[in-house]
Design a protein around this motif. Structure first.
Motif, PDB file in Angstrom:
ATOM      1  N   MET A   1       0.859  -1.191   0.006  1.00 27.81           N
ATOM      2  CA  MET A   1       0.190  -0.027  -0.025  1.00 27.81           C
ATOM      3  C   MET A   1       0.814   1.143   0.036  1.00 27.81           C
ATOM      4  N   SER A   2       0.601   2.143  -0.606  1.00 29.14           N
ATOM      5  CA  SER A   2       1.233   3.473  -0.649  1.00 29.14           C
ATOM      6  C   SER A   2       0.478   4.770  -0.709  1.00 29.14           C
ATOM      7  N   ASP A  20      -5.511  -1.277  -7.824  1.00 31.06           N
ATOM      8  CA  ASP A  20      -5.905  -2.597  -7.340  1.00 31.06           C
ATOM      9  C   ASP A  20      -6.808  -2.481  -6.031  1.00 31.06           C
ATOM     10  N   GLU A  21      -6.322  -1.361  -5.186  1.00 32.17           N
ATOM     11  CA  GLU A  21      -6.996  -1.146  -4.001  1.00 32.17           C
ATOM     12  C   GLU A  21      -6.972   0.316  -3.532  1.00 32.17           C
ATOM     13  N   GLY A  22      -8.050   1.059  -3.143  1.00 31.94           N
ATOM     14  CA  GLY A  22      -7.883   2.304  -2.744  1.00 31.94           C
ATOM     15  C   GLY A  22      -8.257   3.250  -4.066  1.00 31.94           C
ATOM     16  N   ALA A  23      -7.670   4.528  -3.968  1.00 29.36           N
ATOM     17  CA  ALA A  23      -7.938   5.369  -5.052  1.00 29.36           C
ATOM     18  C   ALA A  23      -6.787   6.506  -5.306  1.00 29.36           C
ATOM     19  N   MET A  24      -6.327   6.653  -6.457  1.00 24.95           N
ATOM     20  CA  MET A  24      -5.563   7.792  -6.745  1.00 24.95           C
ATOM     21  C   MET A  24      -6.226   8.976  -7.752  1.00 24.95           C
ATOM     22  N   LYS A  25      -5.651  10.166  -7.080  1.00 23.54           N
ATOM     23  CA  LYS A  25      -6.140  11.429  -7.882  1.00 23.54           C
ATOM     24  C   LYS A  25      -5.355  11.974  -8.827  1.00 23.54           C
ATOM     25  N   TYR A  26      -5.613  12.038 -10.160  1.00 28.59           N
ATOM     26  CA  TYR A  26      -4.594  12.772 -11.027  1.00 28.59           C
ATOM     27  C   TYR A  26      -5.139  14.352 -11.252  1.00 28.59           C
ATOM     28  N   VAL A  27      -4.428  15.067 -11.157  1.00 30.31           N
ATOM     29  CA  VAL A  27      -4.843  16.573 -11.502  1.00 30.31           C
ATOM     30  C   VAL A  27      -4.199  16.929 -12.516  1.00 30.31           C
ATOM     31  N   PHE A  28      -5.027  17.669 -13.688  1.00 35.46           N
ATOM     32  CA  PHE A  28      -4.533  18.145 -14.862  1.00 35.46           C
ATOM     33  C   PHE A  28      -4.817  19.612 -14.796  1.00 35.46           C
ATOM     34  N   PRO A  58      -4.088   4.888   1.850  1.00 38.09           N
ATOM     35  CA  PRO A  58      -3.256   4.072   1.420  1.00 38.09           C
ATOM     36  C   PRO A  58      -4.002   3.539   0.079  1.00 38.09           C
ATOM     37  N   CYS A  59      -3.117   3.090  -1.009  1.00 29.98           N
ATOM     38  CA  CYS A  59      -3.519   2.846  -2.362  1.00 29.98           C
ATOM     39  C   CYS A  59      -2.637   1.745  -2.841  1.00 29.98           C
ATOM     40  N   ARG A  60      -2.908   0.936  -3.409  1.00 31.17           N
ATOM     41  CA  ARG A  60      -2.089  -0.066  -4.177  1.00 31.17           C
ATOM     42  C   ARG A  60      -2.391  -0.117  -5.678  1.00 31.17           C
ATOM     43  N   TYR A  61      -1.542   0.300  -6.299  1.00 26.67           N
ATOM     44  CA  TYR A  61      -1.806   0.381  -8.004  1.00 26.67           C
ATOM     45  C   TYR A  61      -0.356  -0.037  -8.534  1.00 26.67           C
TER      46      TYR A  61
END
Length: 155
Positions: A1-2, A20-28, A58-61
């Motif tokens: 997890m990261s 895979d788990e959690g969520a990531m936010k990408y800002v453009f 935490p997020c796993r990607y």
């Protein structure tokens, strides 16, 4: 997890993000995309962005970088393929399998076949458009300047 956080940057390749788990936010510059568990997202080459785990949870990607030439269409000259700015959950399992397969390839021919399968899956799963791209001799200085000044407002 990261809990990774990355400042403004861009890649000279397509970036495939699989959460895979959690969520990531990408800002453009023109918006925000959240990539949730079991979703994937393609960031086009040379698109400045920053990213972090959503709500500092935490997020796993996984991230895969694919070369620009891989998406050239037959007869395509001075153009680049752009993927729509949307997430896709429908092919997560299939892409994850291809991602695992690429880790075990034994040689250039098998590698090229596998990344070709990945490219075909992505092209069939997202809306794409082909846009013209000026000669790299003309855009390289601009890209270098942008890369050196990503944390500043460009005018």
């Amino acid at each position: 997890m990261s809990l990774h956080k990355y400042p403004w940057h861009f890649h000279e390749a397509y970036t495939v993000v699989m959460v895979d788990e959690g969520a990531m936010k990408y800002v453009f510059r023109d918006g925000v995309i959240n990539v949730n568990s079991r979703e994937l997202f393609v960031i086009n080459p040379f698109v400045a962005h920053y990213n972090s785990a959503v709500n500092n949870q935490p997020c796993r990607y996984s991230v895969m970088f694919l070369p620009v030439w891989l998406f050239n269409q037959p007869g395509q000259k001075n153009g680049v393929t752009y993927f729509e700015n949307a997430v896709n959950a429908g092919v997560f399992t299939e892409l994850s399998g291809l991602f695992e397969r690429i880790k075990d390839v034994r040689g250039q021919e098998e590698y090229l076949r596998t990344i070709g399968d990945i490219a075909a899956l992505l092209v069939s799963s997202f809306r794409i458009k082909i846009e013209s791209l000026a000669s790299t001799k003309r855009i390289d200085p601009a890209l270098q300047f942008i890369h050196q000044h990503l944390d500043e407002k460009l005018v």
